[in-house]
Each structure stands twice: as structure tokens, then as C-alpha cells.
Design a protein around this motif. Structure first.
Motif, PDB file in Angstrom:
ATOM      1  N   ARG A   1      47.789  28.197  38.632  1.00  0.00           N
ATOM      2  CA  ARG A   1      46.831  28.116  40.039  1.00  0.00           C
ATOM      3  C   ARG A   1      47.508  26.764  40.580  1.00  0.00           C
ATOM      4  NH1 ARG A   1      42.526  26.884  36.850  1.00  0.00           N
ATOM      5  NH2 ARG A   1      41.278  25.274  37.520  1.00  0.00           N
ATOM      6  N   HIS A   2      47.553  25.695  39.364  1.00  0.00           N
ATOM      7  CA  HIS A   2      47.888  24.486  40.166  1.00  0.00           C
ATOM      8  C   HIS A   2      49.075  23.830  40.574  1.00  0.00           C
ATOM      9  CE1 HIS A   2      43.117  23.110  38.406  1.00  0.00           C
ATOM     10  NE2 HIS A   2      44.422  23.549  37.464  1.00  0.00           N
ATOM     11  N   ILE A   3      50.225  25.146  40.395  1.00  0.00           N
ATOM     12  CA  ILE A   3      51.297  24.884  40.871  1.00  0.00           C
ATOM     13  C   ILE A   3      51.483  26.015  42.007  1.00  0.00           C
ATOM     14  CG2 ILE A   3      52.325  24.083  38.413  1.00  0.00           C
ATOM     15  CD1 ILE A   3      53.221  26.922  37.291  1.00  0.00           C
ATOM     16  N   ALA A   4      50.512  26.855  42.546  1.00  0.00           N
ATOM     17  CA  ALA A   4      51.056  27.206  42.828  1.00  0.00           C
ATOM     18  C   ALA A   4      51.948  26.599  44.647  1.00  0.00           C
ATOM     19  CB  ALA A   4      49.816  27.938  44.011  1.00  0.00           C
ATOM     20  N   ASN A   5      52.766  27.943  44.517  1.00  0.00           N
ATOM     21  CA  ASN A   5      53.736  27.618  46.269  1.00  0.00           C
ATOM     22  C   ASN A   5      54.310  28.586  47.463  1.00  0.00           C
ATOM     23  OD1 ASN A   5      55.101  25.775  48.084  1.00  0.00           O
ATOM     24  ND2 ASN A   5      56.772  25.466  46.424  1.00  0.00           N
ATOM     25  N   PRO A   6      53.597  27.979  48.351  1.00  0.00           N
ATOM     26  CA  PRO A   6      52.101  27.389  48.914  1.00  0.00           C
ATOM     27  C   PRO A   6      51.261  27.606  48.064  1.00  0.00           C
ATOM     28  CG  PRO A   6      53.246  29.188  50.436  1.00  0.00           C
ATOM     29  CD  PRO A   6      53.836  29.939  48.979  1.00  0.00           C
ATOM     30  N   LYS A   7      49.838  26.597  48.546  1.00  0.00           N
ATOM     31  CA  LYS A   7      48.946  25.883  47.642  1.00  0.00           C
ATOM     32  C   LYS A   7      47.937  26.772  48.242  1.00  0.00           C
ATOM     33  CE  LYS A   7      50.594  21.349  46.440  1.00  0.00           C
ATOM     34  NZ  LYS A   7      50.824  21.814  44.881  1.00  0.00           N
ATOM     35  N   LYS A   8      47.945  28.309  47.961  1.00  0.00           N
ATOM     36  CA  LYS A   8      46.515  29.095  47.555  1.00  0.00           C
ATOM     37  C   LYS A   8      46.571  29.756  46.781  1.00  0.00           C
ATOM     38  CE  LYS A   8      49.513  31.147  51.694  1.00  0.00           C
ATOM     39  NZ  LYS A   8      49.315  31.675  53.311  1.00  0.00           N
ATOM     40  N   TRP A   9      45.910  30.871  46.189  1.00  0.00           N
ATOM     41  CA  TRP A   9      45.216  31.758  45.250  1.00  0.00           C
ATOM     42  C   TRP A   9      44.024  32.622  45.169  1.00  0.00           C
ATOM     43  CZ3 TRP A   9      41.853  30.681  41.621  1.00  0.00           C
ATOM     44  CH2 TRP A   9      41.066  29.455  41.820  1.00  0.00           C
ATOM     45  N   VAL A  10      44.787  33.407  44.541  1.00  0.00           N
ATOM     46  CA  VAL A  10      43.923  33.750  44.695  1.00  0.00           C
ATOM     47  C   VAL A  10      43.767  34.982  42.961  1.00  0.00           C
ATOM     48  CG1 VAL A  10      42.976  36.727  44.991  1.00  0.00           C
ATOM     49  CG2 VAL A  10      43.636  35.043  46.868  1.00  0.00           C
ATOM     50  N   VAL A  11      42.209  34.822  41.859  1.00  0.00           N
ATOM     51  CA  VAL A  11      42.204  35.179  41.033  1.00  0.00           C
ATOM     52  C   VAL A  11      40.813  36.382  41.200  1.00  0.00           C
ATOM     53  CG1 VAL A  11      41.336  34.701  38.231  1.00  0.00           C
ATOM     54  CG2 VAL A  11      43.366  33.077  39.654  1.00  0.00           C
ATOM     55  N   TRP A  12      40.762  36.835  40.103  1.00  0.00           N
ATOM     56  CA  TRP A  12      39.739  38.640  40.254  1.00  0.00           C
ATOM     57  C   TRP A  12      39.289  38.513  39.388  1.00  0.00           C
ATOM     58  CZ3 TRP A  12      39.572  42.634  39.962  1.00  0.00           C
ATOM     59  CH2 TRP A  12      41.042  43.619  39.401  1.00  0.00           C
ATOM     60  N   GLU A  13      38.317  38.663  38.812  1.00  0.00           N
ATOM     61  CA  GLU A  13      37.828  39.939  37.551  1.00  0.00           C
ATOM     62  C   GLU A  13      36.485  40.515  38.359  1.00  0.00           C
ATOM     63  OE1 GLU A  13      38.647  40.293  34.605  1.00  0.00           O
ATOM     64  OE2 GLU A  13      36.562  40.792  34.471  1.00  0.00           O
ATOM     65  N   GLY A  14      37.100  42.418  37.289  1.00  0.00           N
ATOM     66  CA  GLY A  14      36.236  42.830  37.689  1.00  0.00           C
ATOM     67  C   GLY A  14      36.053  43.901  36.707  1.00  0.00           C
ATOM     68  N   GLU A  15      35.991  45.234  37.055  1.00  0.00           N
ATOM     69  CA  GLU A  15      35.053  46.441  35.123  1.00  0.00           C
ATOM     70  C   GLU A  15      36.145  46.118  34.938  1.00  0.00           C
ATOM     71  OE1 GLU A  15      33.493  49.842  37.206  1.00  0.00           O
ATOM     72  OE2 GLU A  15      31.140  48.710  36.437  1.00  0.00           O
ATOM     73  N   ASP A  16      36.721  46.456  33.756  1.00  0.00           N
ATOM     74  CA  ASP A  16      37.694  45.946  32.896  1.00  0.00           C
ATOM     75  C   ASP A  16      39.052  46.119  33.080  1.00  0.00           C
ATOM     76  OD1 ASP A  16      35.713  48.168  31.366  1.00  0.00           O
ATOM     77  OD2 ASP A  16      36.340  49.687  32.285  1.00  0.00           O
ATOM     78  N   GLY A  17      38.954  44.536  33.684  1.00  0.00           N
ATOM     79  CA  GLY A  17      40.060  44.148  34.311  1.00  0.00           C
ATOM     80  C   GLY A  17      40.337  42.842  35.081  1.00  0.00           C
ATOM     81  N   GLY A  18      40.897  42.509  35.461  1.00  0.00           N
ATOM     82  CA  GLY A  18      41.313  41.847  36.317  1.00  0.00           C
ATOM     83  C   GLY A  18      42.715  41.262  36.746  1.00  0.00           C
ATOM     84  N   GLY A  19      42.800  40.185  37.471  1.00  0.00           N
ATOM     85  CA  GLY A  19      44.086  39.305  38.175  1.00  0.00           C
ATOM     86  C   GLY A  19      44.268  38.423  38.853  1.00  0.00           C
TER      87      GLY A  19
END
Length: 544
Positions: A319-337
Motif C-alpha cells: 500500500r505504501h507504493i501506491a501510485n496514485p496514492k490510494k488503495w483498498v484492502v479488505w478481508e471477508g469470509e474465506d478470503g480477501g483482496g
């Protein structure tokens, strides 16, 4: 309708045709034998001097699912005024809308594409998106390896036969063509604040290793007779020195079939002043020494893209090297992304070496039946950059021109300058047609045998291979001309491919009880029904 494709130079490795001129006949959507009287043809298309191949197949491209949609939402600026709107399809120009995906793949001569990461709980939405992609056929690979039900079975010492039943049930429930493991146990370990998981590290709470999960799934795929080997996203993606993880994973396969995805991202050594070097030679040697292993590359190409992955550990770290500087991380049932936009730059040492490592792997693995053409769209580059990649593989002089313009230190330490190999058209036909069809178990395509689906691509020979493969002169999908002179002329609906292995239905009692106690939905609502998919989202399934 009987169509004669006359006089093209035919590249069909399955039938050992390597540029010989000849005719291909098509009747009602399938390749057929030539009639005794050529005058019977309802339509003859003169293709003298053109190059004719089966339609191309992409085994690993993220074209549907929750992470793809999140990427679209995160980066609206990437698809503003991307291209002119098409009549009746006002959003078709968005990056990468379903219609845009189908159009652009077809215009390059691709007719089948596999989405390699379908999270089972999102499978219905993924199928809805796949059904929205015109022209091309599609398939999905169901993600397993971080699902609580499977990890509980392994923790409790379930027999392999029971694991096999669960994997088969998952394929029925998701209507997918195979299974994929992403950083086995990694998403689960992330929930316990672990930020790295090696192959022999234990997954917290479950008490088994990442290796044990991977091996159990691999054996299930083999014993169920699923054509496509377990599709593996290894541990430690993107970390310097991770070539050792890839080598350990190859050993862990123990001679059984295994497909390693986007290995460019695992071709990294940790030598030198910068602690980042090429491990391509060691990885390529290991692949060549183990015929049970197939790989796709995940080539990096320079420019703006967005990385999307179910490897939540990797995406959180990136996430620190995002360009443009925005990101999404999510965690749900049995996986995430995670979704992290990124721009690969030619003058950046690491990015330039990533570019070189991917090409090194392509050129060092001297078996086009076991190395596959991907950019891990959109992670290494959008699939629309494929023509550039064809040119890099087929034109050494062009590669050398690039070496003069990338980061000088990366160019100096890369093996690329010393690799003279250039892919020829027969090898391209193997790598993008015959081999992926074989690997996926799609016996009716990837070749031009009598009885095969009439998915055909025709190109005008050009010295510039990017120009040649970027705009097919003619593409037939199911025998219907859909592209002429590099532009879609007719839109048809593709089909979605899946497998339905046999399993002991008795496992559904345990799964149903588990769903009632722990899950958000009932098991019967989780399972996808082919007829329901057809009636609700228009997804017509074909089983293999």
C-alpha cells in the motif's frame, strides 16, 4: 453455412502445420473436412499471404469479480473519455468494462479467457460479469486454501477422500473450471496479525502449514481427474529472495502436476548492493528439470496499471507504493483482496529489472508447451499491452533497443542482452493456442482439427509484430466472423466453461451444518445452479 478460408499460411502445432499454405473449412460453427467439390462453399474468403491460427486462449487474466469492480471504482480517472461510446452501450468505453474487455480481446484474436481468482462467496457476481463480456468464451478458477471449512478438515485430520469431496463440491457450487490456491493460509494468518507466511510456517489456530494445505488441494485435483492442475499463487509474492519460495514450491509438488502463476513476481534474488537481483536462471532451470510444472509469466510492461490480488498480505504490504496514492484492502469470509494502483517506470531499478526478469523467464524456459503468455492482467500490465509483448519475444533487436533506454544498472546485470532467442510463429501458436487448451482440458479448441470449435484468427504478416498481433484482420468465433480489419463487426454471446467432478453427496450434510452455524448464508443459497445462471444472468455453461 459452409465457409472456405482459402490459401492462408496455417500455424496449427497440434496438426504439425507450420506455415504451410492451405484451406480451412467451417460448417455451422465447427471445423469440417473439405468437401469433394469446393464449389459447394456458401462463402469463400481469399486469405492468400495471411497467417491463420486457432483463436488465442488466455489462461490467467483478471476480468471479473469483486476486486476488478473495486479497481474500477477506485480509479474513475482511468476511464474518463477512454474511447467513444458505442450506441446503446453508454458505459462500454470504461476501463475495463465487460464489453470493452470482450471487444479488445477479440480484436487481438483471443477467443477464450480464464478469470483465475473467483472467491466462492462472490461466484454469482463473477459469473454475472463473465456473462456480460461479449464474444469470447470464459471460465473461472475457484479460490481455496484459506476457507475455514477446509482448514478445519485438515486440522481435524480428515482423510484425503473427504478433502476431495469438498474440492469437488466447491467446483459444483461455484461452476468453475478448476481451483486456485493463493498464498495458502496467508489470508487466514493475516487475521492473526501475521504479515508473512512461508511454505513451512504454521497457520495460526489451525496448526498446519501452508505446504500441507497446498499438497492436500493438489492431491485432490489430481485424484478427481480435473484437467487443469492446481493453479498456485505462491507465498512471498514480490519479496526479494523469493525465488527460493518458488523453488521450494516446485519441490513440494513432488512430481505431481502443478501450475505456478505469474512467476515473474517470484523470480527475485536478494543479491547486490540494492538487495534485489534476478533469480530467473535458477527458476527457469527448475522448471525445465521438472516436467510436471507449468508456469505463466505475468510480464511487467512499463506504464500505469492497477494491481489487484487475493493475496491480502502482499497488497497490505504494497500500500505504501501506491501510485496514485490510494488503495483498498479488505478481508471477508474465506478470503480477501487488495487493490493498489501502480506505475512501472523504465528508469526505476526495480521496475526495469522486473521487466527484464519476465523476459528472461520467457526466453530461458525453452518449452512453449509449459510457459504461458500472460501479464497477470492488470497486475504486470493491462492485457491490451499484449502486442508489445509479442514484439519483445519475437524481435531481439527491439529488446536491445529497450535495454538502452531502461535503468542502466538493471540493463547491465540482466541476462537479457545475452539471450539471442526469438520466438517464431509456431512457438507463438503453441504458447497461446495449443498449449493453453491442453492445460485447461478444453479439447475442442486451440487447434484446427475437424470437429473443433471454429475459433480462428487471421493476421496480416508484418515486420512489426506488435502491429500484426494488435489488430487481427479476421476473427471467427464459433464460425461467425466477429472481427474484420481489427474492428468488431458483430457481437455474439460466448459461453462459460466448467467441470463437474463426481463426489460423495454425503459431505453436504456437514457443509450445511457448518453454514448454518458460521456462515452468512444458507448452503443452498451459496450453491450456483446452471439453469438459474442461464435464466438470471444469461450465463450458458459448458461442462468438460
Amino acid at each position: 453455412m459452409l465457409i472456405r478460408l482459402k490459401g492462408a499460411q496455417i500455424y496449427d502445432p497440434v496438426n504439425e502445420l507450420n506455415g504451410a499454405p492451405g484451406d480451412v473449412w467451417v460448417r455451422d460453427g465447427y471445423i469440417c473436412a473439405a468437401p469433394e467439390n469446393p464449389a459447394e462453399a456458401d462463402r469463400t474468403i481469399d486469405l492468400e499471404g495471411r497467417i491463420l491460427m486457432a483463436g488465442a486462449i488466455d489462461i490467467h487474466s483478471h476480468i471479473a469479480g469483486g476486486n476488478v469492480n473495486n479497481a474500477r471504482l477506485l480509479l474513475p480517472e482511468q476511464h474518463l473519455a477512454e474511447q467513444a461510446r458505442r450506441p446503446r452501450f453508454p458505459f462500454s468505453g470504461a476501463k475495463w468494462s465487460g464489453s470493452d474487455t470482450g471487444y479488445r480481446y477479440a480484436e487481438m484474436g483471443f477467443t477464450t479467457v480464464v478469470e483465475p481468482a473467483v472467491l466462492p462467496i462472490n461466484a454469482h457476481q463473477a459469473h454475472a460479469e463473465l456473462a456480460d463480456i461479449p464474444i469470447i468464451d470464459t471460465a473461472g478458477l475457484a479460490i481455496v486454501g484459506n476457507d475455514d471449512f477446509l482448514l478445519r478438515m485438515l486440522r481435524d485430520g480428515a482423510e484425503q477422500a473427504r478433502i476431495n469431496d469438498y474440492i469437488a463440491w466447491t467446483l459444483h457450487a461455484t461452476q468453475c473450471l478448476g481451483v486456485k490456491v493463493i498464498n495458502a493460509g496467508g489470508a487466514t494468518a493475516f487475521k492473526f496479525n501475521e504479515r508473512q507466511l512461508n511454505l513451512d510456517d504454521e497457520v495460526p489456530m489451525y496448526g498446519m502449514t501452508s505446504r500441507a494445505i497446498l499438497n492436500a488441494v493438489q492431491r485432490a485435483v489430481v485424484q478427481l481427474g480435473i484437467a487443469h492442475p492446481v493453479h498456485v499463487h505462491c507465498n512471498n509474492l514480490g519479496i526479494p529472495g523469493n525465488v527460493n519460495t518458488a523453488l521450494d514450491t516446485i519441490k513440494a509438488a513432488d512430481g505431481l502436476p502443478m501450475h505456478l502463476a505469474h512467476v515473474q513476481f517470484y523470480g527475485y534474488g536478494d543479491e547486490g548492493d540494492s538487495g534485489f537481483s534476478s533469480g530467473a536462471r535458477a527458476l527457469a532451470d527448475a522448471v525445465m528439470a521438472n516436467p510436471n510444472i507449468t508456469v505463466d509469466i505475468g510480464q511487467v510492461l512499463f506504464g500505469q496499471t492497477v494491481t489487484i490480488s487475493g493475496d491480502i498480505m502482499r497488497q497490505f504490504d504494497a500500500r505504501h507504493i501506491a501510485n496514485p496514492k490510494k488503495w483498498v484492502v479488505w478481508e471477508g469470509e474465506d478470503g480477501g483482496g487488495g487493490i493498489v494502483p501502480f506505475r512501472y517506470r523504465a528508469k526505476n531499478y526495480v521496475n526495469a529489472l522486473q521487466w527484464a526478469i519476465g523476459l528472461e523467464l520467457f526466453l530461458l524456459i525453452d518449452d512453449p508447451w509449459r510457459v504461458f503468455f500472460t501479464t497477470d492482467h492488470p497486475n504486470g500490465a493491462p492485457f491490451t499491452a499484449y502486442p508489445e509483448l509479442f514484439k519483445l519475444l519475437m524481435d531481439r533487436q527491439y529488446r536491445n533497443q529497450w535495454l538502452e533506454s531502461i535503468n542502466a544498472k538493471s540493463a547491465d546485470i540482466s541476462l537479457l542482452r545475452h539471450l539471442e532467442r526469438e520466438y517464431d510463429l509456431n512457438e507463438i501458436a503453441i504458447m497461446t493456442r495449443a498449449a493453453p487448451a491442453k492445460l485447461l482440458g478444453l479439447k475442442d479448441r486451440g487447434h484446427l482439427s475437424v470437429g473443433a470449435i471454429a475459433d480462428i484468427a487471421v493476421y496480416r504478416p508484418q515486420e512489426d509484430k506488435a502491429a500484426m498481433f494488435g489488430n487481427a484482420e479476421l476473427v471467427l468465433k464459433n464460425g461467425v466472423p466477429v472481427v474484420e480489419n481489427g474492428r468488431v463487426i458483430q457481437v455474439i454471446q460466448g459461453k462459460t466453461h466448467a467441470v463437474a467432478p463426481e463426489f460423495d453427496r454425503g459431505i453436504e450434510s456437514a457443509i450445511s451444518t457448518y453454514f448454518d452455524r458460521y456462515h452468512l448464508m444458507k448452503m443452498d443459497n451459496y450453491k450456483l445452479d446452471p439453469q438459474h445462471l442461464l435464466e438470471t444472468v444469461g450465463s450458458e455453461l459448458v461442462f468438460h
